[in-house]
Write a protein that holds these residues in place. Structure first.
Motif, short mmCIF file in Angstrom:
data_model
loop_
_atom_site.label_atom_id
_atom_site.label_comp_id
_atom_site.label_asym_id
_atom_site.label_seq_id
_atom_site.Cartn_x
_atom_site.Cartn_y
_atom_site.Cartn_z
N ILE A 249 0.85 -1.19 0.00
CA ILE A 249 0.00 0.00 0.00
C ILE A 249 0.88 1.23 0.00
O ILE A 249 1.89 1.29 0.71
N MET A 250 0.50 2.21 -0.80
CA MET A 250 1.15 3.52 -0.78
C MET A 250 0.11 4.58 -0.46
O MET A 250 -1.03 4.50 -0.93
N ILE A 251 0.50 5.55 0.35
CA ILE A 251 -0.37 6.67 0.68
C ILE A 251 0.01 7.84 -0.22
O ILE A 251 1.17 8.27 -0.24
N ALA A 252 -0.95 8.36 -0.97
CA ALA A 252 -0.68 9.46 -1.89
C ALA A 252 -0.21 10.69 -1.12
O ALA A 252 -0.82 11.06 -0.11
N PRO A 253 0.88 11.32 -1.55
CA PRO A 253 1.37 12.51 -0.86
C PRO A 253 0.38 13.67 -0.98
O PRO A 253 -0.42 13.72 -1.91
N LEU A 254 0.47 14.60 -0.05
CA LEU A 254 -0.46 15.72 -0.04
C LEU A 254 -0.02 16.85 -0.96
O LEU A 254 -0.86 17.61 -1.45
N ASP A 255 1.29 16.97 -1.20
CA ASP A 255 1.80 18.17 -1.86
C ASP A 255 2.12 17.99 -3.34
O ASP A 255 2.49 18.95 -4.01
N GLN A 256 2.00 16.78 -3.88
CA GLN A 256 2.27 16.60 -5.30
C GLN A 256 1.48 15.42 -5.85
O GLN A 256 1.18 14.46 -5.13
N VAL A 257 1.14 15.53 -7.12
CA VAL A 257 0.34 14.51 -7.78
C VAL A 257 1.14 13.22 -7.90
O VAL A 257 2.33 13.22 -8.23
N GLN B 180 5.19 1.37 -11.79
CA GLN B 180 6.15 2.31 -11.23
C GLN B 180 5.46 3.59 -10.80
O GLN B 180 4.58 4.11 -11.49
N VAL B 181 5.90 4.11 -9.67
CA VAL B 181 5.35 5.37 -9.16
C VAL B 181 5.84 6.54 -10.00
O VAL B 181 7.02 6.62 -10.35
N THR B 182 4.91 7.42 -10.34
CA THR B 182 5.25 8.67 -11.00
C THR B 182 4.80 9.81 -10.12
O THR B 182 3.64 9.89 -9.72
N LEU B 183 5.74 10.69 -9.76
CA LEU B 183 5.44 11.87 -8.97
C LEU B 183 5.62 13.10 -9.85
O LEU B 183 6.63 13.25 -10.53
N PHE B 184 4.63 13.98 -9.84
CA PHE B 184 4.67 15.19 -10.64
C PHE B 184 4.97 16.40 -9.75
O PHE B 184 4.48 16.48 -8.62
N GLU B 185 5.75 17.32 -10.27
CA GLU B 185 6.08 18.53 -9.51
C GLU B 185 4.97 19.56 -9.64
O GLU B 185 5.17 20.68 -10.09
N GLU B 186 3.79 19.16 -9.24
CA GLU B 186 2.64 20.06 -9.30
C GLU B 186 1.62 19.61 -8.26
O GLU B 186 1.57 18.43 -7.89
N PRO B 187 0.82 20.54 -7.75
CA PRO B 187 -0.16 20.18 -6.73
C PRO B 187 -1.37 19.47 -7.33
O PRO B 187 -1.60 19.50 -8.54
N TRP B 188 -2.14 18.86 -6.48
CA TRP B 188 -3.36 18.20 -6.91
C TRP B 188 -4.38 19.24 -7.38
O TRP B 188 -4.42 20.36 -6.89
N GLU B 189 -5.23 18.84 -8.30
CA GLU B 189 -6.28 19.73 -8.79
C GLU B 189 -7.42 19.79 -7.77
O GLU B 189 -7.63 18.85 -7.01
#
Length: 315
Positions: free
Chosen positions: A192-200, A208-217
């Motif tokens: 299980i992974m918990i989605a971060p609060l500060d980035q998509v 594979q996990v993809t993290l975007f340098e942008e906030p959630w919509e």
């Protein structure tokens, strides 16, 4: 605000007897150092019978404008959980007596799986939750049978600082392992992974996990709608979403997209929610294909996996 404060104590002064007091309608937890008191929070989730509000922030000075805003925010959430303040104790007793009991747990479907630990997950579902969600997700995870060929990404609306503690709460009696969502890391069945609060965050078709340098919509973080939609784009019918207790309507928009793609959308039933606004909003779209208590959702998922993910189970 009209509500009676039954007890106000430092965590080290709160005994198990106090936590289990049947006269408590809701716990409001306000901590400056979440890491220091993580064991207390775990214990609270383990044995408390009342809903728990986490991370509402320290109360500002009573004469400040910020206090009025804080008070309105707390009042709104308390009203959603326990109703408007009652003028007399007898009204509270009537409220308790009229509460809807959860249906009796259904028998779990046992699933025999032979996936290898560390194998990239081919089935990744999104669990969306908000107010009242931590307790519901905990109950759901603990009801899942071991060995299921599935992984989860949890999108939980929560204040910063509580995610690590939630992982401890959720993982204490669960067969699943919590792992940090690092960019490029593969998620495996049983994790299980918990989605971060500060980035998509999403998981691509290679697990594979993809993290975007942008906030959630949108107004909520993480956005359950966005998490559901991104996962659907990568996994198709190998994903699904379950919406648990929460305020607002996050998840309802994506529910329509998922159903158009033939993807399952389930929701916690109203009677077992601390706040049913979020799952009710999804149900109102006509796109929810199954509703139940957290335990019923877990057992239904076991049966669904046995029927639809047989190749994953064969190893």
């Amino acid at each position: 605000m009209g509500y009676n404060v039954a007890v106000s104590l430092s965590p080290d002064k709160v005994s198990d007897v106090v936590i289990q007091d049947p006269g408590t309608d809701v716990w409001l937890v306000d901590l400056e150092d979440e890491d220091k008191w993580s064991d207390f929070i775990v214990q609270l989730f383990e044995i408390a019978t009342a809903p728990i509000l986490l991370g509402e922030g320290n109360a500002p000075g009573m004469n400040s404008l910020q206090f009025q805003r804080w008070e309105r925010k707390i009042y709104s959430k308390l009203k959603d959980i326990v109703g408007s303040p009652a003028p007399v104790c007898s009204d509270l007793e009537v409220l308790h007596e009229s509460s809807v009991d959860s249906p009796a747990p259904v028998k779990a479907t046992l699933v025999e799986s032979h996936y290898e630990e560390g194998e990239p997950a081919s089935n990744v579902w999104v669990l969306g939750a908000s107010l009242g969600g931590p307790a519901a997700v905990k109950e759901f995870l603990e009801a899942l049978v071991p060995g299921l060929p599935i992984a989860f990404v949890i999108a939980q609306h929560i204040d910063p600082g509580f995610q690590e503690t939630l992982a401890k709460v959720w993982g204490r009696n669960s067969h699943f392992k919590f792992v940090e969502p690092l960019s490029g890391r593969r998620i495996s069945h049983g994790q299980i992974m918990i989605a971060p609060l500060d980035q998509v965050m999403t998981v691509n078709q290679f697990s594979q996990v993809t993290l975007f340098e942008e906030p959630w919509e949108g107004p909520y973080s993480p956005s359950i709608d966005q998490a559901m939609a991104l996962m659907a784009d990568h996994f198709g019918v190998q994903t699904g979403s379950i919406l648990f207790s929460g305020m607002g309507n996050d998840g309802a928009i994506a529910a329509a997209k998922l159903r158009e793609m033939g993807i399952e959308v389930w929701a916690q039933n109203s009677g077992s929610c601390a706040n049913s606004s979020m799952p009710d909003s999804a149900r109102a779209t006509g796109c929810v294909t199954f509703s139940g208590t957290p335990v019923e959702l877990a057992h239904h998922l076991s049966g669904y996996i046995a029927e639809h993910y047989s190749e994953s189970m064969a190893g």
